[in-house]
Design a protein around this motif. Structure first.
Motif, PDB file in Angstrom:
ATOM      1  N   VAL A   1      -4.442  -4.990 -20.639  1.00 46.86           N
ATOM      2  CA  VAL A   1      -3.566  -5.716 -19.715  1.00 46.86           C
ATOM      3  C   VAL A   1      -3.774  -5.198 -18.300  1.00 46.86           C
ATOM      4  CG1 VAL A   1      -1.164  -6.049 -19.059  1.00 46.86           C
ATOM      5  CG2 VAL A   1      -1.847  -6.337 -21.423  1.00 46.86           C
ATOM      6  N   MET A   2      -3.849  -3.877 -18.154  1.00 47.98           N
ATOM      7  CA  MET A   2      -4.063  -3.319 -16.820  1.00 47.98           C
ATOM      8  C   MET A   2      -5.435  -3.721 -16.288  1.00 47.98           C
ATOM      9  SD  MET A   2      -1.306  -1.802 -16.123  1.00 47.98           S
ATOM     10  CE  MET A   2      -1.627  -0.847 -14.663  1.00 47.98           C
ATOM     11  N   PHE A   3      -6.396  -3.799 -17.185  1.00 42.36           N
ATOM     12  CA  PHE A   3      -7.767  -4.155 -16.820  1.00 42.36           C
ATOM     13  C   PHE A   3      -7.787  -5.546 -16.183  1.00 42.36           C
ATOM     14  CE2 PHE A   3     -12.133  -5.398 -18.050  1.00 42.36           C
ATOM     15  CZ  PHE A   3     -12.816  -4.278 -17.631  1.00 42.36           C
ATOM     16  N   PHE A   4      -7.178  -6.519 -16.882  1.00 40.26           N
ATOM     17  CA  PHE A   4      -7.126  -7.862 -16.311  1.00 40.26           C
ATOM     18  C   PHE A   4      -6.069  -7.960 -15.223  1.00 40.26           C
ATOM     19  CE2 PHE A   4      -9.530  -9.049 -20.063  1.00 40.26           C
ATOM     20  CZ  PHE A   4     -10.403  -9.970 -19.536  1.00 40.26           C
ATOM     21  N   GLY A   5      -5.055  -7.100 -15.309  1.00 42.27           N
ATOM     22  CA  GLY A   5      -3.974  -7.139 -14.319  1.00 42.27           C
ATOM     23  C   GLY A   5      -4.498  -6.986 -12.900  1.00 42.27           C
ATOM     24  N   ALA A   6      -5.442  -6.040 -12.737  1.00 42.23           N
ATOM     25  CA  ALA A   6      -5.991  -5.815 -11.399  1.00 42.23           C
ATOM     26  C   ALA A   6      -6.653  -7.095 -10.892  1.00 42.23           C
ATOM     27  CB  ALA A   6      -6.986  -4.669 -11.438  1.00 42.23           C
ATOM     28  N   LEU A   7      -7.351  -7.798 -11.808  1.00 39.68           N
ATOM     29  CA  LEU A   7      -8.031  -9.025 -11.386  1.00 39.68           C
ATOM     30  C   LEU A   7      -7.023 -10.115 -11.030  1.00 39.68           C
ATOM     31  CD1 LEU A   7     -10.882  -9.013 -13.976  1.00 39.68           C
ATOM     32  CD2 LEU A   7     -11.143  -8.866 -11.525  1.00 39.68           C
ATOM     33  N   PHE A   8      -5.951 -10.196 -11.825  1.00 44.83           N
ATOM     34  CA  PHE A   8      -4.929 -11.202 -11.496  1.00 44.83           C
ATOM     35  C   PHE A   8      -4.300 -10.904 -10.144  1.00 44.83           C
ATOM     36  CE2 PHE A   8      -4.837 -12.119 -16.143  1.00 44.83           C
ATOM     37  CZ  PHE A   8      -5.110 -13.465 -16.027  1.00 44.83           C
ATOM     38  N   LEU A   9      -4.145  -9.606  -9.842  1.00 48.78           N
ATOM     39  CA  LEU A   9      -3.591  -9.235  -8.537  1.00 48.78           C
ATOM     40  C   LEU A   9      -4.520  -9.714  -7.422  1.00 48.78           C
ATOM     41  CD1 LEU A   9      -1.448  -7.443  -6.985  1.00 48.78           C
ATOM     42  CD2 LEU A   9      -3.264  -5.765  -6.909  1.00 48.78           C
ATOM     43  N   ILE A  10      -5.813  -9.457  -7.595  1.00 49.26           N
ATOM     44  CA  ILE A  10      -6.784  -9.885  -6.597  1.00 49.26           C
ATOM     45  C   ILE A  10      -6.722 -11.398  -6.425  1.00 49.26           C
ATOM     46  CG2 ILE A  10      -9.255 -10.118  -6.162  1.00 49.26           C
ATOM     47  CD1 ILE A  10      -9.609  -7.408  -7.508  1.00 49.26           C
ATOM     48  N   TYR A  11      -6.670 -12.095  -7.562  1.00 48.82           N
ATOM     49  CA  TYR A  11      -6.601 -13.557  -7.524  1.00 48.82           C
ATOM     50  C   TYR A  11      -5.377 -14.015  -6.728  1.00 48.82           C
ATOM     51  CZ  TYR A  11      -5.709 -18.290  -9.053  1.00 48.82           C
ATOM     52  OH  TYR A  11      -5.448 -19.612  -9.065  1.00 48.82           O
ATOM     53  N   THR A  12      -4.220 -13.402  -7.051  1.00 45.10           N
ATOM     54  CA  THR A  12      -2.975 -13.815  -6.391  1.00 45.10           C
ATOM     55  C   THR A  12      -3.075 -13.652  -4.883  1.00 45.10           C
ATOM     56  OG1 THR A  12      -1.890 -12.909  -8.326  1.00 45.10           O
ATOM     57  CG2 THR A  12      -0.489 -13.494  -6.479  1.00 45.10           C
ATOM     58  N   LEU A  13      -3.579 -12.489  -4.462  1.00 45.02           N
ATOM     59  CA  LEU A  13      -3.642 -12.232  -3.022  1.00 45.02           C
ATOM     60  C   LEU A  13      -4.532 -13.248  -2.326  1.00 45.02           C
ATOM     61  CD1 LEU A  13      -3.885  -8.358  -3.021  1.00 45.02           C
ATOM     62  CD2 LEU A  13      -1.993  -9.768  -2.231  1.00 45.02           C
ATOM     63  N   TYR A  14      -5.694 -13.497  -2.917  1.00 47.38           N
ATOM     64  CA  TYR A  14      -6.623 -14.397  -2.226  1.00 47.38           C
ATOM     65  C   TYR A  14      -6.169 -15.848  -2.302  1.00 47.38           C
ATOM     66  CZ  TYR A  14      -9.909 -10.602  -1.491  1.00 47.38           C
ATOM     67  OH  TYR A  14     -10.501  -9.457  -1.077  1.00 47.38           O
ATOM     68  N   ARG A  15      -5.518 -16.207  -3.405  1.00 44.27           N
ATOM     69  CA  ARG A  15      -5.055 -17.588  -3.467  1.00 44.27           C
ATOM     70  C   ARG A  15      -3.978 -17.822  -2.420  1.00 44.27           C
ATOM     71  NH1 ARG A  15      -2.662 -20.874  -8.592  1.00 44.27           N
ATOM     72  NH2 ARG A  15      -1.176 -22.145  -7.438  1.00 44.27           N
ATOM     73  N   TRP A  16      -3.165 -16.793  -2.219  1.00 45.14           N
ATOM     74  CA  TRP A  16      -2.105 -16.886  -1.225  1.00 45.14           C
ATOM     75  C   TRP A  16      -2.704 -16.999   0.171  1.00 45.14           C
ATOM     76  CZ3 TRP A  16       0.013 -12.302   1.560  1.00 45.14           C
ATOM     77  CH2 TRP A  16       1.151 -12.618   2.283  1.00 45.14           C
ATOM     78  N   LYS A  17      -3.793 -16.251   0.372  1.00 47.24           N
ATOM     79  CA  LYS A  17      -4.398 -16.200   1.696  1.00 47.24           C
ATOM     80  C   LYS A  17      -5.227 -17.449   1.985  1.00 47.24           C
ATOM     81  CE  LYS A  17      -6.875 -12.754   4.436  1.00 47.24           C
ATOM     82  NZ  LYS A  17      -7.756 -11.582   4.326  1.00 47.24           N
ATOM     83  N   PHE A  18      -5.935 -17.928   1.001  1.00 44.62           N
ATOM     84  CA  PHE A  18      -6.851 -19.052   1.226  1.00 44.62           C
ATOM     85  C   PHE A  18      -6.463 -20.227   0.352  1.00 44.62           C
ATOM     86  CE2 PHE A  18      -9.533 -15.177   1.675  1.00 44.62           C
ATOM     87  CZ  PHE A  18      -9.629 -15.211   3.048  1.00 44.62           C
TER      88      PHE A  18
END
Lengths: 245, 561, 362
Positions: A40-57
């Motif tokens: 979960v933590m492994f994919f969690g980091a990727l979901f975090l990255i996704y969230t930030l960039y989706r919010w930004k772009f």
């Protein structure tokens, strides 16, 4: 070790480090859940990255996601959900000791897993042909490449084709989107492959009546893993294929 | 620890001479072993090897810095040298050392189990660790890595070195840690002997439990982060690339989300070791057992909420800075609790300065300085000037070397008779402990000063400020002493493994299942008979103990002084 | 500090307004650290000596837990921690709040050189001249990897990140020559990415500025003039005219105004936004316009973007000056303007060589 006495026949085997079968089974389940926390933590980091960039772009992400085939993603979701049900039945039959039914369920799961990969290959192939793989040859919002044909797209049955959208948004940020898309779905695909290996190994061991498989716990562990793989896809599908404007 | 062995009287029965070391002598029996004790020994050998690689790199750095203009190396090689030092020391030594060597060896024995929950997984961890180490070594042979152990993007994505290979190695080592952590958690949860309740556990176990929690929560995050750097380099993806609108600072967030807790992966096991040593050589129950146990868990969880304090000046917002700063200040408290409790444990004890105790006392002094200089870095304002300088280098060496390595060496000396059934020379042991302490302070204290003066870390030259040379010369002189201090245990302990005097089951007169119910070295199954624990851990009696020594030596290892 | 041959500083010279405050806090925390170290070490030594094995002392009634004691040694450090946190946060906010009236300087970090640009057009590499007593605000961005601008005597440091602006402010109080360092590992010549900060008296400084930093034969273009030149060269005025038109919104007076975007969000048009709007115009489209602007991400350097933004700042409704200017001066950065600074600029890593050789000559 040396005094590892394998007790064949009646009842599941207890390994030498355990006092009794309950302790052994509980240990395996605790261990598997700890490992899933890790995943979960492994994919969690990727979901975090996704969230930030989706919010930004957000605009570009919306534009880029329209190139993804939501119908095929949806089909894959159904395939995986069905396979999850099959794994749940496999565990159920394992607990009841109905080996043949268990093997059938695992076999169907395996077929679903391969089906998932085949569908995924069609999607990836089309992306490569459309220059959407985010390496140096990436090209987005460029009419020349946008119009390029892909065998992977043509070969689809009509029901699975989606209408072609204009490529909108900043090409650079779109490349970011596809970087995340390929990383996350690629890693998920890797987990599917690991799952295939695990299920195959489990089926072979059950089939040859290996002394390693003496109770339902191995099936349960593989099942937990497979549910996790499904769960990740359940999140990936809406996040990549169904972005609302 | 009070414990009963089922069928009273069997303890006195002369046991066979078989133990885990001589159970089988073939190389295959070692390389395919699933015995946690043998795996611990395998780890001992491999981490020692990696430690000396890192130490050689450190010696090169120190030698190079004695001159403001450099001596031997080019800047490129210098950068690769400090990267090698950091990568080997952090990923191949510090994170692994205490949990994998002492933890592997002792956890099952201390909780009264015959082995880890997953012995084969344990062996797999070791093989992954070795594979990771081999890939890292290969990357340095093929050209090296110059981005430092932090691998900040975009430096690590545009550098033309063997970074991908090295990162793959670290990734594999990371999964080795995860499997070890999973094993620890399952073992501690499910394998405790009957009667071994949570509050009867030795503090060593509590510390390792907290460590395992940090490992399974933190390591996957850094693994995926470093993996993203690999795909960025290998396939041209660009998740952190500012060119594509990505954010290089996001990498730092993800990196420190693991790498700050990693500091606790390194230090918590050392806390566990020191708790055991202090109680044993003060001969009294530990003061504030529950506070020490829960402070480990507090550190483990709070440790995940402070990563931003590495990035006060990295363009995160002031609000973020304030939040991370205050949590960091609060995090100082659990460490303070431990410190005070250990010191108070000696009150009314029967204190004996054996080698492990000297290491533990050295640990307390150095960790105190390391921890308290952390306050300068937790504070938002003072961090601005000293972050990225030698002040921070000195700070984390006080914590990691002064803390972890002294704890590790103390633990190795403490459990050495248990691991190998032989004793080492106390004279040499005490001497090495003191040399390490002196050498360490001489090496790293001047670095605090030169850091405050403004010497940035990872600088090859400082020709623009030749007045800093004196501090570097002092530091290098200290590092030679420190190197000697580290070499000595390597030699006399190796000697003792083969030629040392035979040790009895409990040479220190210590409490705990591993000393009271288990031979030295233990048999493969650890215990002759199943264990039932009936009493609390650490039931020492200092008064009786001290009386034994009022007149003459009783022949106990270490004796009166 | 010290005597005879033993003259060593224990702290870098405090040369900014913030430095004395910094040192006071630093020394207070150090004092606390020393106090706790001494307390605990004294406890350890006392207990270890008194209760050493074999001594005849009272060992009866051993205490194994005492919640009151635990609360005291949790509580006292906690209170102290909060006090120190408050003090340091106050200091931090003071030093990280950018002054309103300040000399603006732009800094571009690149491997392995510091490039500074004054508002009046003077450019410096690895050197920075500022005037004593006047706040300085440096806006920084990196061209390649992450650097950190570190001025030890000013007690000032901040990272220079690619892709976004960061700011650093300080007020020098003592004339002299100080260090400029890079404190974030940035590659091979990281330790040579150093320079000199010259703090000058107002009269000296005025003289220096007047001579264009002693570097140019002709007076250099100011940063706004350079921006205006880029504006006309790139043909920005073809679309961005004095008033909104169907092709593009006007840029007059947009600086620090709220902009509304097509996706419904809005943001203040600060320098960061202008940079994004130039380099990645697709990202946030102003409401009411199509996505037609070309991407300037690859064509404009960070320095040019800075200059352009400064020019856009000067466009006020009263001054809406959109006639193409006759370009009298040479293009910034082109070969026409081959001062020593620009040559060093092109050389990339030539940056610090001049200091190295002068040091070695000495």
């Amino acid at each position: 070790m040396s005094d590892h006495v394998a007790k064949h026949g009646d009842g599941p085997e207890v390994y030498f480090q355990y006092e009794d079968i309950d302790q052994q089974q509980e240990s395996y389940v605790v261990g598997m859940w700890s490992f899933l926390v890790t995943e979960v933590m492994f994919f969690g980091a990727l979901f975090l990255i996704y969230t930030l960039y989706r919010w930004k772009f957000h605009g570009t992400f919306f534009g880029a996601h329209e190139q993804l085939n939501w119908k095929m993603g949806g089909l894959n979701t159904m395939v995986l959900l069905f396979s999850s049900v099959m794994v749940a039945f496999a565990v159920h039959f394992a607990q009841k000791g109905k080996t043949n039914k268990q093997l059938v369920c695992l076999g169907v799961t395996l077929l679903c897993a391969f089906g998932f990969l085949v569908i995924k290959t069609f999607e990836y192939g089309a992306k490569f042909d459309h220059h959407l793989f985010p390496n140096h040859s990436f090209s987005y919002a460029d009419p020349e490449h946008h119009e390029s044909k892909s065998w992977w797209d043509e070969a689809l049955p009509a029901a699975l084709k989606i209408e072609k959208h204009e490529q909108e948004g900043n090409p650079k940020n779109a490349r970011l989107f596809y970087s995340i898309y390929f990383t996350m779905t690629g890693l998920h695909g890797l987990h599917v492959i690991i799952g295939i290996i695990a299920i195959t190994a489990l089926m072979v061991l059950i089939k040859i009546r290996s002394p390693l498989i003496t109770d339902y716990i191995p099936t349960e562990l593989v099942g937990l893993y497979w549910h996790f793989v499904d769960l990740v896809w359940i999140f990936l599908y809406p996040l990549f294929y169904l972005i609302p404007r | 620890m009070s414990s009963t062995v089922i069928e009273q009287g069997t303890v006195e029965k002369p046991h066979s001479e078989k133990n885990y070391l001589n159970a089988d002598h073939t190389l295959k029996s070692w390389l395919l072993t699933v015995d946690h004790k043998r795996i611990g020994i395998l780890y001992l050998i491999s981490v020692t090897f990696f430690f000396f690689i890192g130490a050689i790199a450190a010696a090169m750095i120190r030698y190079e810095l004695t001159s403001p203009k450099g001596i031997l190396l080019s800047s490129e090689v210098y950068n690769k040298t400090f990267s090698a030092h950091g990568i080997y020391m952090v990923f191949q030594f510090l994170v692994v050392a205490i949990p994998a060597v002492l933890g592997n060896f002792l956890i099952p024995i201390m909780i009264g189990a015959r082995d880890m929950a997953f012995p084969r997984l344990n062996l797999l961890s070791w093989y992954m660790f070795i594979t990771g180490g081999a890939l890292i070594t290969l990357s340095f042979i093929l050209g090296g890595v110059d981005a430092g152990w932090t691998f900040y993007v975009p430096l690590s994505t545009i550098s033309e070195n063997q970074i991908s290979l090295c990162l793959v190695g670290i990734f594999i080592t990371g999964f080795s840690s995860i499997f070890t952590g999973v094993n620890f958690i399952a073992t501690i949860h499910k394998m405790r002997a009957p009667g071994m309740t949570w509050y009867r556990l030795p503090l060593f176990i509590w510390a390792h439990y907290a460590t395992a929690v940090v490992v399974i929560l933190g390591t996957p995050v850094v693994a995926i982060t470093l993996f993203l750097v690999v795909v960025e380099r290998g396939f041209g993806f660009g998740i952190f690339s500012p060119e594509l609108g990505g954010d290089p600072v996001l990498f730092q967030h993800l990196f420190w989300f693991y790498s700050h807790p990693a500091v606790y992966i390194m230090i918590l096991p050392a806390f566990g070791v020191v708790s055991e040593i202090i109680t044993c050589f003060s001969r009294r129950p530990i003061f504030g057992y529950r506070f020490i146990a829960y402070s480990s868990l507090a550190i483990a969880f709070l440790g995940f909420a402070v990563w931003g304090h590495h990035m006060f000046i990295s363009s995160q917002s002031a609000f973020q800075g304030i939040v991370f700063s205050i949590i960091t200040w609060v995090l100082a408290i659990p460490s303070a609790i431990k410190m005070f409790n250990w010191a108070t444990t000696m009150y009314k004890g029967s204190v004996h300065f054996s080698t492990p105790m000297l290491y533990a006392l050295g640990f307390m002094g150095l960790f105190l300085i390391g921890g308290l200089t952390g306050l300068h870095l937790a504070s938002l304002d003072t961090d601005i000037h000293v972050t990225g300088t030698y002040f921070i280098v000195a700070h984390f060496h006080y914590v990691m070397v002064g803390g972890t390595i002294l704890g590790y060496l103390g633990g190795i000396h403490f459990w050495f008779p248990k691991m190998f059934g032989r004793t080492y020379s106390e004279v040499w042991g005490r001497m090495s402990a003191m040399i390490v302490f002196v050498g360490f302070n001489l090496t790293f204290f001047p670095q605090f000063m030169v850091g405050y003066l403004g010497m940035p870390r990872r600088y090859h030259y400082y020709y623009f400020a030749p007045e800093w040379q004196i501090y570097h010369v002092l530091s290098t002189a200290g590092s030679s002493i420190l190197g000697l201090g580290f070499l000595m245990p390597g030699i006399y302990l190796t000697y003792a493994i083969f030629k040392g005097k035979k040790a009895g089951a409990n040479p220190w007169g210590a409490k705990g299942l591993e000393w009271e119910n288990c031979d030295s070295p233990p048999i493969t199954e650890n215990f002759e008979k199943p264990i039932i624990v009936t009493g609390s851990v650490y039931d020492y009696n200092p008064e009786e103990d001290s009386k034994l020594y009022e007149d003459e030596d009783t022949g106990m290892l270490g004796g009166k002084y | 500090m010290g005597w005879g041959p033993f003259q060593y500083n224990i702290m870098p010279e405090p040369a900014s307004e913030h430095a004395p405050y910094y040192d006071a806090l630093f020394m207070t925390i150090t004092g606390l650290a020393v106090f706790f170290t001494i307390t605990v070490v004294a406890m350890i030594i006392f207990f270890a000596a008194r209760y050493r094995r074999g001594t005849k002392v009272n060992r009866k009634n051993i205490l194994t837990h005492h919640t009151g004691l635990e609360l005291i040694w949790m509580g006292v450090p906690l209170v102290l921690a909060f006090l120190m946190f408050g003090w340091s946060t106050k200091n931090y906010m003071a030093v990280r709040t950018m002054p309103k009236e300040a000399t603006e300087i732009f800094c571009i970090g690149k491997k392995w050189m510091w490039h500074f640009q004054h508002m009046n057009g003077v450019r410096e590499n690895n050197e920075l001249h500022v005037v004593v007593g006047k706040p300085v605000k440096i806006t920084m961005i990196s061209q390649d990897v992450i650097h950190a601008l570190y001025l030890p005597e000013m007690r000032a440091q901040y990272m220079v990140v690619p892709g976004r602006y960061t700011e650093l402010a300080f007020t020098p109080t003592k004339p002299g020559r100080y260090k400029i360092l890079c404190a974030m590992h940035c590659g091979t010549q990281h330790s040579e990415m150093v320079g000199q900060l010259y703090v000058m008296n107002p009269s000296e400084y005025a003289d220096w500025v007047d001579k264009g930093g002693n570097k140019y034969k002709n007076k250099p273009l100011t940063i706004q003039e350079a921006g205006a030149q880029i504006y006309s060269e790139k043909g920005c005025a073809n679309c961005h005219t004095g008033t909104d038109n169907p092709r593009a919104p006007t840029l007059v007076g947009i600086y620090e105004k709220t902009r509304k975007f097509t996706d419904g969000t809005s943001a203040v048009a600060d320098r960061e936004y202008l940079r994004e709007a130039i380099k990645m115009p697709h990202n946030r489209l102003t409401a009411g316009w199509e996505n037609t602007m070309p991407v300037y991400g690859g064509t404009l350097t960070e320095l040019q973007v800075l200059q352009l933004a400064e020019y856009i700042k000067t466009l006020t409704p009263g001054k809406g000056d959109f006639v193409r200017q006759d370009v009298k001066h040479s293009t910034p950065g082109s070969d026409g303007d081959s001062s020593a600074v620009d040559i060093a600029n092109k050389g990339g890593s030539a940056g610090n060589a001049q200091f190295r050789t002068s040091e070695e000559r000495r």
